[in-house]
Design a protein around this motif. Structure first.
Motif: not given
Lengths: 668, 232
Positions: A59, A77-78, A85, A89, A93, A106, B128-129, B131-132, B134-139, B146-147, B150
């Motif tokens: 991160l 990150p990956g 966290f 986190s 919703w 994903n 936090d969101y 970071n989530v 980034r870690v999940l590599r969301l497109r 999703n983030i 909302p």
């Protein structure tokens, strides 16, 4: 040794501050984690635990150094390095199922919808949240939220699981249950895990290794504790394990020491503003010997005045008088034996404890042991023949050291003991002025002495002695002389101290330059340093590969290369172990506190920077003396247990003197 | 000093036709209060709807792009303090039409809180969101769906609620200046008529204005709470 799965390689993390300054959060972190291992990071708040975790997650990026996973650098990150966290986190919703689905869908893009939903359901069941799958996080308790976060993390099958104080906000009962669950899950999945925590019991229950971080700024690894408790673990079994309380008190002791250090740092504030522009006068005490070569060069070449220091060198002929003057405040700093800062701070020999610090090592190696000629005539040429000979003797061998409890004595004792000679029974050790040793030997009052090689070489040249051993037979590269001063003086004259160190470091570099040796011999041969009588021995000292008899052909002292300047707390830890071994003091259970107070590697780094040299840092790996027994600074007691003639290994918390001790510091 | 009628007088004097027949239509601008309010609401709906669409879009850009956000912030801060009616003459000059001008005034009044709140909402997405993500590599698409959306919805609706109040304030004032029909026109018309029941009509209209304003606020809040379901 298996190849490390995750390697933290020399990581330093610096954050810019709003006022333009820099905050060094982590400094020189080295850590290897193998596959399937569970490692905890523990330390006080603000010590950079989470910073390190974020670096592992990718991160954030380290300011210098890097993190390797499977040999590849972590740059972003990956999902293979999933983080749980600190505050869960979860997306508020989305329902529990949706939260997990977001991660699964994903990451498993190529899988079919059926596979994805099977994985989602499986993960929900894994943490026992089937009944709450369609609830929103806001409707769940803290413990349930944390389970969802863990389920989400495990659902995508990460190779590395990173947990940031996962149970910090939970009540004790929930925490206990979740710890147990996490342990089972991690073990089943075989996932490598790094957890940040400040809970000692949690760390011990879950971890294979506990990495203790020192206080920030410039937090580093203070200690690494192996937790050899058998798995699978049960909380109660673990707590009843005979090793548990030892491990626990190690960890708590570490944290307490760190807290005291933090308080100490807050209490101690400089009296005068740092950075006085004008020349500052510094009174430095020394004993003439080859170890003062960096000092002589620094003076001769004008390094000291370049750094704004007016030095008043004061020569002594006995260590005791030098120490007395230092303690009286008549000297500001002194070049002393490597053992002196610790001996003064501990108050050995019934002295009052005096808070000494050392910012740098001045020289390494350079000692030799010689015996009177008649011993070699008797066929004594090495340790074993000496041990053989001593067995039949009724009176002890009389050997001289320059000072009781100095580095030479520790080396000598260690070496004798490794050959089966009891240094307290079969040998009598006397403290003599190094200048008087040759004459005393000539008079037959001692059988031999350990001293600087050039002094030994003089006695050899005079036909009096033969060399029995050099420090290569004992501990090549050992710290010999260090710079020592009072903690308060270092604080109030920090600029002067740093400048002095920088000048000595530059002097040390020149001492090692072969092109300078002729000039160096001429310089040291001057009357104010060692005198013209020393020239021949000095020449030989510096004349590598000469045609001396093999016993006298000695390698050089070390003044600069191979991290010679480091104020290395690990070596201090060895010195402490020897103090305790010979029964001079109990082994301090708060040794890390003591060592970080005495060994000021922070000052060393700044002085190196000032001198224009690259920063040095100690290796954490265990080192061994010539006897081959590995000394692990994280486990000095085990080392002591392996050594012969160990007098005492009592652990005792030793109160440390503070700067406000009653002893007055003389004003200039 | 003229005396205002009491509550009973107000009801008696306006009962017929204003209370009893809210939807009478005598042609021209002589309409029941229901119609007048609907005319005003129609204008608000257009101006406010336009402000919501444009405001969220601009706010989104400003929030996602820190550079543009910083650059435009001073402009926004200056423009948002201009009182609604100050826009009216210039929009009359441009549009040459009272109805369009009124809609524009509503638009320009309502848009600022929407822009500002949307931009703040995006900037304030908890680390936090992100970071989530980034870690999940969301497109990008999944991240916004999703983030970003909302997480920003509560902020956007705060802006929309502030804006709807401002829009309703502005329409009444704009209609009083120049309009054909609408509740603001009704008030001004009643004042100009100067009849015996004028003050009662005005008081009745004021009460209606307040009630409608409250209803609008509640409506937006309700929609907001429905959209941000499961939120904090």
């Amino acid at each position: 040794m298996t190849v490390a799965f995750l390697t933290v390689d020399d990581v330093t993390q610096v954050f810019p501050l709003d006022d333009g300054g820099r905050y060094v959060a982590l400094k020189d972190i080295d850590l290897s984690i193998s596959e399937g291992e569970f490692v905890s990071l523990i330390g006080h708040s603000g010590c950079g635990k989470s910073t390190l975790l974020n670096l592992m997650a990718g991160l954030t990026q380290a300011s210098s150094g890097g993190i390797l996973m499977d040999g590849r650098q972590v740059t972003d990150p990956g999902p293979e390095r999933m983080v749980v966290f600190q505050n869960y986190s979860l997306l508020p919703w989305q329902t529990v199922r949706q939260n997990i689905a977001l991660a699964v869908n994903n990451v498993m893009r190529s899988s079919t919808a059926a596979e994805q939903s099977e994985r989602i359901e499986q993960s929900i069941q894994l943490v026992g949240l089937g009944h709450a799958a369609d609830k929103y996080p806001g409707e769940l308790s803290g413990g349930m939220k944390q389970r969802v976060a863990i389920a989400r993390a495990l659902a995508i099958r990460p190779r590395l699981l990173l947990l940031d104080e996962p149970f910090g906000a939970l009540d004790a009962l929930t925490r206990g249950n979740l710890q147990q669950q996490l342990m089972q899950i991690c073990q089943q999945a075989g996932v490598t895990t790094v957890m940040v925590t400040h809970d000692v019991d949690e760390a011990l229950l879950l971890s294979d290794r506990v990495v203790c971080l020192t206080n920030g700024p410039e937090a580093g690894i203070g200690q690494i504790l192996q937790v050899p408790l058998p798995r699978p673990r049960q909380r109660l079994e673990v707590m009843n394990h005979p090793d548990y309380y030892h491990l626990r008190s190690e960890l708590i002791g570490f944290l307490q020491q760190q807290r005291r250090l933090k308080q100490r740092k807050q209490r101690v504030t400089p009296l005068v503003p740092a950075g006085k522009p004008d020349l500052e006068t510094v009174r430095l005490g020394y004993l003439p010997g080859l170890d003062i070569a960096p000092l002589a060069v620094a003076m001769e070449r004008g390094f000291l005045s370049e750094h704004g220091i007016e030095l008043r060198p004061v020569a002594f002929d006995r260590w005791q008088s030098l120490e007395d003057e230092l303690l009286k405040g008549e000297l500001d700093v002194a070049i002393t034996s490597a053992t002196t800062p610790l001996a003064l701070t501990l108050g050995l020999d019934g002295q009052p404890a005096w808070p000494a610090i050392t910012p740098m090592t001045v020289t390494r190696s350079g000692n030799a042991l010689c015996l009177a000629r008649r011993f070699s005539d008797l066929g004594i040429h090495n340790l074993s023949s000496l041990a053989e000979r001593l067995k039949g003797r009724e009176w002890p061998l009389r050997l001289a050291v320059a000072q009781k409890g100095n580095m030479q004595e520790l080396l000598l004792r260690h070496w004798l003991a490794s050959g089966g000679i009891d240094p307290d029974r079969e040998v009598e050790l006397l403290a003599l002025s190094p200048m008087a040793m040759e004459a005393t030997l000539r008079a037959g009052e001692i059988d031999g002495f350990i001293a600087g090689r050039y002094r030994v070489a003089k006695a050899v040249d005079a036909g009096l002695t033969t060399v029995l051993a050099t420090d290569l037979d004992m501990w090549g590269g050992h710290p010999e002389k260090v710079l020592t001063c009072h903690e308060d003086w270092a604080l109030n004259h920090q600029e002067a101290l740093l400048n002095l160190c920088a000048a000595l470091m530059r002097g040390g570099q020149i001492c090692e330059d072969p092109a300078e040796h002729d000039q160096l011999v001429a310089l040291l041969g001057a009357a104010q340093w060692l005198g013209s009588g020393s020239a021949l021995a000095l020449q030989r000292q510096f004349d590598l590969g000469g045609d001396e008899p093999s016993g006298v052909r000695l390698p050089l002292n070390r003044f600069h290369s191979d991290r010679a300047h480091l104020a290395n707390a690990a070596e201090g830890s060895w010195i402490l172990s020897q103090f305790s071994r010979w029964g001079w003091s109990a082994f301090p259970s708060n040794r890390l506190e003591l060592l970080s107070q005495v060994y000021r590697s922070d000052l060393c780094s700044r002085a190196l920077e000032r001198a224009g040299f690259a920063d040095l840092r100690p290796e954490r790996a265990p080192f061994a003396l010539a006897d081959g027994v590995a000394f692990d600074q994280d486990n000095p007691l085990e080392y002591l247990n392996q050594l012969p003639y160990c007098r005492a290994t009592a652990l005792e918390s030793i109160p440390l003197p503070t700067g406000s001790s009653p002893r007055p510091i003389a004003a200039h | 000093m003229a005396r205002l009628p009491g509550p009973i007088n107000v009801i008696v004097e306006t009962w017929d036709p204003y209370i009893s027949q809210p939807f009478f239509d005598d042609g021209g601008t002589s309409k029941g209060l229901g119609w007048q309010i609907l005319i005003s609401l129609q204008r608000v709906a257009m101006g406010y709807g336009l402000a919501a669409v444009v405001g969220i879009a601009i706010g989104g850009v400003l929030g996602l792009n820190r550079f543009i956000g910083k650059g435009l912030d001073p402009v926004i801060q200056v423009l948002r303090t201009v009182p609604p009616l100050a826009w009216f003459p210039i929009s009359l000059m441009v549009f040459q039409d009272a109805n369009t001008s009124a809609i524009f005034v509503i638009f320009i009044t309502a848009i600022w809180p929407i822009i500002i709140n949307t931009a703040v909402g995006i900037r304030e997405i908890p680390q936090d969101y992100t970071n989530v993500a980034r870690v999940l590599r969301l497109r990008k698409g999944a991240y916004i769906r999703n983030i970003v959306i909302p997480a920003t919805v509560p902020y956007v609706f705060t802006g929309l609620r502030i804006s709807v109040g401002l829009a309703w304030l502005a329409i009444v004032a704009a209609e009083m200046l120049k309009a054909d029909g609408g509740i603001g026109y009704f008030i001004w018309d009643a004042y100009n008529a100067g009849g015996d029941s004028s003050s009662s009509q005005i008081i009745l209209a004021i009460i209606y204005v307040g009630v409608v304003g409250l209803a609008l606020d509640r409506l937006v809040a309700y929609v907001g709470s429905r959209v941000a379901k499961g939120g904090n």
